[in-house]
Design an enzyme around this catalytic site. Structure first.
Site, PDB file in Angstrom:
ATOM      1  N   THR A  65      41.952  46.378  40.385  1.00  0.00           N
ATOM      2  CA  THR A  65      43.395  46.615  40.477  1.00  0.00           C
ATOM      3  C   THR A  65      43.772  48.028  40.034  1.00  0.00           C
ATOM      4  OG1 THR A  65      43.935  44.276  40.314  1.00  0.00           O
ATOM      5  CG2 THR A  65      45.632  45.807  39.568  1.00  0.00           C
TER       6      THR A  65
ATOM      7  N   GLY B  55      38.505  46.359  45.679  1.00  0.00           N
ATOM      8  CA  GLY B  55      37.972  46.772  44.381  1.00  0.00           C
ATOM      9  C   GLY B  55      38.916  46.348  43.278  1.00  0.00           C
TER      10      GLY B  55
ATOM     11  N   GLU C  39      41.001  40.305  33.863  1.00  0.00           N
ATOM     12  CA  GLU C  39      39.834  39.957  34.674  1.00  0.00           C
ATOM     13  C   GLU C  39      38.559  40.335  33.920  1.00  0.00           C
ATOM     14  OE1 GLU C  39      38.908  42.276  38.247  1.00  0.00           O
ATOM     15  OE2 GLU C  39      38.596  40.399  39.321  1.00  0.00           O
TER      16      GLU C  39
ATOM     17  N   LYS D  92      32.903  54.130  52.509  1.00  0.00           N
ATOM     18  CA  LYS D  92      32.435  54.591  51.201  1.00  0.00           C
ATOM     19  C   LYS D  92      32.047  53.342  50.413  1.00  0.00           C
ATOM     20  CE  LYS D  92      32.910  55.393  47.304  1.00  0.00           C
ATOM     21  NZ  LYS D  92      31.944  54.835  46.295  1.00  0.00           N
TER      22      LYS D  92
HETATM   23  P1  NAD Z   1      36.117  49.550  41.693  1.00  0.00           P
HETATM   24  O1  NAD Z   1      37.583  49.540  41.881  1.00  0.00           O
HETATM   25  O2  NAD Z   1      35.565  50.198  40.497  1.00  0.00           O
HETATM   26  O3  NAD Z   1      35.384  50.239  42.929  1.00  0.00           O
HETATM   27  C1  NAD Z   1      35.575  49.802  44.262  1.00  0.00           C
HETATM   28  C2  NAD Z   1      35.252  50.950  45.199  1.00  0.00           C
HETATM   29  O4  NAD Z   1      36.227  51.969  45.002  1.00  0.00           O
HETATM   30  C3  NAD Z   1      33.896  51.612  44.953  1.00  0.00           C
HETATM   31  O5  NAD Z   1      33.342  52.014  46.187  1.00  0.00           O
HETATM   32  C4  NAD Z   1      34.278  52.832  44.130  1.00  0.00           C
HETATM   33  O6  NAD Z   1      33.365  53.883  44.228  1.00  0.00           O
HETATM   34  C5  NAD Z   1      35.599  53.209  44.749  1.00  0.00           C
HETATM   35  N1  NAD Z   1      36.488  53.994  43.885  1.00  0.00           N
HETATM   36  C6  NAD Z   1      36.491  54.076  42.529  1.00  0.00           C
HETATM   37  N2  NAD Z   1      37.463  54.905  42.108  1.00  0.00           N
HETATM   38  C7  NAD Z   1      38.102  55.350  43.214  1.00  0.00           C
HETATM   39  C8  NAD Z   1      39.205  56.207  43.435  1.00  0.00           C
HETATM   40  N3  NAD Z   1      39.847  56.782  42.417  1.00  0.00           N
HETATM   41  N4  NAD Z   1      39.615  56.414  44.702  1.00  0.00           N
HETATM   42  C9  NAD Z   1      38.996  55.815  45.738  1.00  0.00           C
HETATM   43  N5  NAD Z   1      37.929  55.009  45.592  1.00  0.00           N
HETATM   44  C10 NAD Z   1      37.490  54.760  44.347  1.00  0.00           C
HETATM   45  O7  NAD Z   1      35.686  48.026  41.789  1.00  0.00           O
HETATM   46  P2  NAD Z   1      34.239  47.432  41.549  1.00  0.00           P
HETATM   47  O8  NAD Z   1      33.995  47.446  40.082  1.00  0.00           O
HETATM   48  O9  NAD Z   1      33.277  48.065  42.486  1.00  0.00           O
HETATM   49  O10 NAD Z   1      34.443  45.927  42.065  1.00  0.00           O
HETATM   50  C11 NAD Z   1      34.910  44.898  41.267  1.00  0.00           C
HETATM   51  C12 NAD Z   1      36.381  44.662  41.498  1.00  0.00           C
HETATM   52  O11 NAD Z   1      36.634  44.399  42.868  1.00  0.00           O
HETATM   53  C13 NAD Z   1      36.903  43.462  40.762  1.00  0.00           C
HETATM   54  O12 NAD Z   1      38.144  43.761  40.192  1.00  0.00           O
HETATM   55  C14 NAD Z   1      37.071  42.419  41.854  1.00  0.00           C
HETATM   56  O13 NAD Z   1      38.012  41.426  41.585  1.00  0.00           O
HETATM   57  C15 NAD Z   1      37.466  43.255  42.997  1.00  0.00           C
HETATM   58  N6  NAD Z   1      37.212  42.570  44.261  1.00  0.00           N
HETATM   59  C16 NAD Z   1      38.274  42.102  44.993  1.00  0.00           C
HETATM   60  C17 NAD Z   1      38.047  41.417  46.169  1.00  0.00           C
HETATM   61  C18 NAD Z   1      39.182  40.871  47.000  1.00  0.00           C
HETATM   62  O14 NAD Z   1      38.949  40.498  48.135  1.00  0.00           O
HETATM   63  N7  NAD Z   1      40.394  40.824  46.485  1.00  0.00           N
HETATM   64  C19 NAD Z   1      36.740  41.232  46.618  1.00  0.00           C
HETATM   65  C20 NAD Z   1      35.699  41.713  45.844  1.00  0.00           C
HETATM   66  C21 NAD Z   1      35.948  42.393  44.676  1.00  0.00           C
END
Ligand code: NAD
Length: 481
Positions: free
Chosen positions: A228, A226, A385, A173
């Site tokens: 936290t 994604g 963040e 996804k």
């Molecule tokens: P996000 O958490 O909004 O979304 C990440 C993914 O999760 C997307 O595909 C989204 O559609 C999905 N998602 C959203 N709500 C969900 C739910 N309730 N259940 C299951 N899936 C769900 O994050 P984002 O805004 O896409 O990405 C940015 C964040 O990702 C930042 O906080 C960044 O630090 C983090 N990140 C972490 C790493 C790491 O390796 N630690 C790497 C890249 C990004």
């Protein structure tokens, strides 16, 4: 207009809802495609296809799985230019960065895990002369793989490659904000000859498609990258089903520069770690701590280099800072710039929307690289963040103080330390609460090392054999002698 469909059982299929979401180019604000608005029904179909494919795929010899994964890597390489362009258009990142980092890493992810499975070993434990124990490492079934928008192809392939190399099938996804390269990857996976159902892609919002995957009873394993807060939601739904879960979450990474650092390297690398991909990399160093004797000199050089960064059309190969991923995200980042001033901080450079952008990208979501001083570690701008082109800079007076500052957030993903003193480097590295510590460098990645976050930056480690361990179940067989 291009329609991005789900990829289920080897075929591109419209979503069960019949609805589509707009996919917008961040640099222009224009709709460039429509994306399947997938939900639970599509996830069900994808999980069913992946479950059907599992028995055949897990029994496919490692050598053959490896050959197919290597073929995917070759096809990504053969489509390098197109993928780099799609990634840049879709996310707002400079095409130069997509070419230098995202696409090469996607190729490497497939090559790395394709070859890793040819070298996998297992352990045996002799219980005196009474028993032989050996460990079987078996795939679990359907892996649920959820990835964010900041490194779309890089992170999706970081999950798909080890999951299927280890013999699982998968339902991915990708972020609904950046579906383009996942869509191309699905086609390349089919072209490579990976059997239908081994990799499925369901597009759509996290709250429907993502949640359906984390809560699906036939998906025993979730690898999530994604934010936290989203990670907590994933845990909430996966926990009661006792799924294996890996969470790679947010960061608020410190970048600690001691007075004996080599500024010829520390300054340009800190520019990279602060502003690469508009600061939208989880590993970006968003809190700079500089030892007081060199604070002024470092700051002068750092500000000069920040002001020299070329902001512009991400598709221009000379651009160094592109657009933020969405209007809403830029507003959030701008909110922190305003908050910094309310909290008593000073904006030393940036903080505004850039003027004089090229005609094509005037409607895009750009923000100048921003440096903020005058805030202590308790302030929200140093605790939360921001995930944009914004860094804070704070002086410190001793290694102990630097460590305390660095560890003062609830995050613990990565850190950088700059010093020529080897002993100090080791001491500070050991004391930092971070899953990764870079000394005199940043984002130097070896795919064999354990990667992940401490505290609220994540649960579990991926990378190398840690990934293969995560994507398999260890089973001990005890044979009485
Ligand atoms: P996000 O958490 O909004 O979304 C990440 C993914 O999760 C997307 O595909 C989204 O559609 C999905 N998602 C959203 N709500 C969900 C739910 N309730 N259940 C299951 N899936 C769900 O994050 P984002 O805004 O896409 O990405 C940015 C964040 O990702 C930042 O906080 C960044 O630090 C983090 N990140 C972490 C790493 C790491 O390796 N630690 C790497 C890249 C990004």
């Amino acid at each position: 207009m291009k329609r991005i469909l789900n990829f289920i059982d080897g075929q591109f299929r419209p979503p069960a809802s019949g609805r589509y979401l707009p996919n917008v180019e961040p640099a222009t604000g224009r709709v460039i495609a429509e994306i399947a608005d997938g939900g639970p029904e599509d996830v069900d179909a994808a999980v069913a296809a992946a479950s059907r494919a599992f028995e055949g795929w897990r029994r496919t010899p490692a050598e053959e799985r490896s050959r197919l994964l290597l073929r995917v890597a070759d096809l990504i390489e053969a489509n390098f230019d197109e993928l780099a362009r799609l990634e840049s258009e879709d996310s707002g990142k400079p095409i130069a960065l997509a070419r230098r980092m995202d696409v090469p890493r996607a190729i490497l992810n497939f090559r790395f895990f394709a070859t890793a499975i040819l070298h996998a070993e297992t352990s045996a434990h002799m219980t005196d002369d009474r028993a032989l124990n050996y460990t079987l490492r078996q795939p679990l079934g359907v892996a649920g793989l959820i990835s964010p928008w900041n490194l779309p192809l890089y992170l999706l392939t970081w999950k798909i490659a080890p999951a299927i190399a280890a013999g699982n099938t998968s339902v991915a996804k990708p972020s609904e904000l950046t579906p383009m390269t996942a869509d191309r990857l699905a086609a390349l996976i089919a072209e490579a000859g990976i059997p239908p159902g081994v990799v499925n892609v369901v597009h759509g919002p996290g709250a429907s498609a993502g949640r359906a995957l984390t809560a699906h009873p036939k998906v025993p394993l979730i690898s999530f990258t994604g934010g936290t807060k989203t990670g907590a939601d994933v845990m909430t739904h996966a926990g009661p089903l006792f799924k294996k879960v890996s969470l790679e979450l947010g960061g608020k990474n410190p970048n600690v520069v001691f007075a004996d650092a080599d500024l010829e390297q520390a300054v340009p690398t800190s520019i990279q770690s602060s502003f690469s991909n508009q600061g939208e990399i989880c590993l970006c160093g968003s809190r700079l701590f500089v030892e007081r004797p060199i604070y002024d000199e470092f700051l002068d050089r750092f500000l000069a280099a920040t002001r020299r960064l070329r902001i512009g059309d991400p598709l221009d190969p000379a651009t160094e800072v592109g657009a933020l991923v969405s209007d809403a995200h830029r507003s959030k980042v701008e909110g922190y710039v305003a908050l910094a001033q309310e909290e008593g901080g000073r904006i030393l450079t940036g903080g505004k929307r850039p003027a004089n952008l090229p005609e094509r990208v005037r409607g895009g979501w750009f923000l100048e690289p921003t440096v903020i001083a005058g805030l202590d570690c308790s302030k929200r701008c140093l605790q939360e963040e921001i995930f944009g082109p914004v860094v804070t800079i704070t002086p410190f007076d001793s290694p102990e103080e630097a460590i305390a500052y660095a560890n003062s957030t609830r995050y613990g993903l990565s850190a950088s330390v700059w010093t020529r003193d080897l002993q100090k480097a080791h001491r500070v590295a050991a004391a930092l609460e971070s899953g990764t510590v870079w000394v005199n460098t940043w984002l130097l990645r070896d795919l064999r090392v354990p990667f992940g976050g401490m505290k609220e930056s994540g649960v579990g480690r991926e990378g190398g054999f840690d990934s293969l361990a995560f994507f398999t179940e260890a089973k001990n067989v005890c044979v009485k002698l």
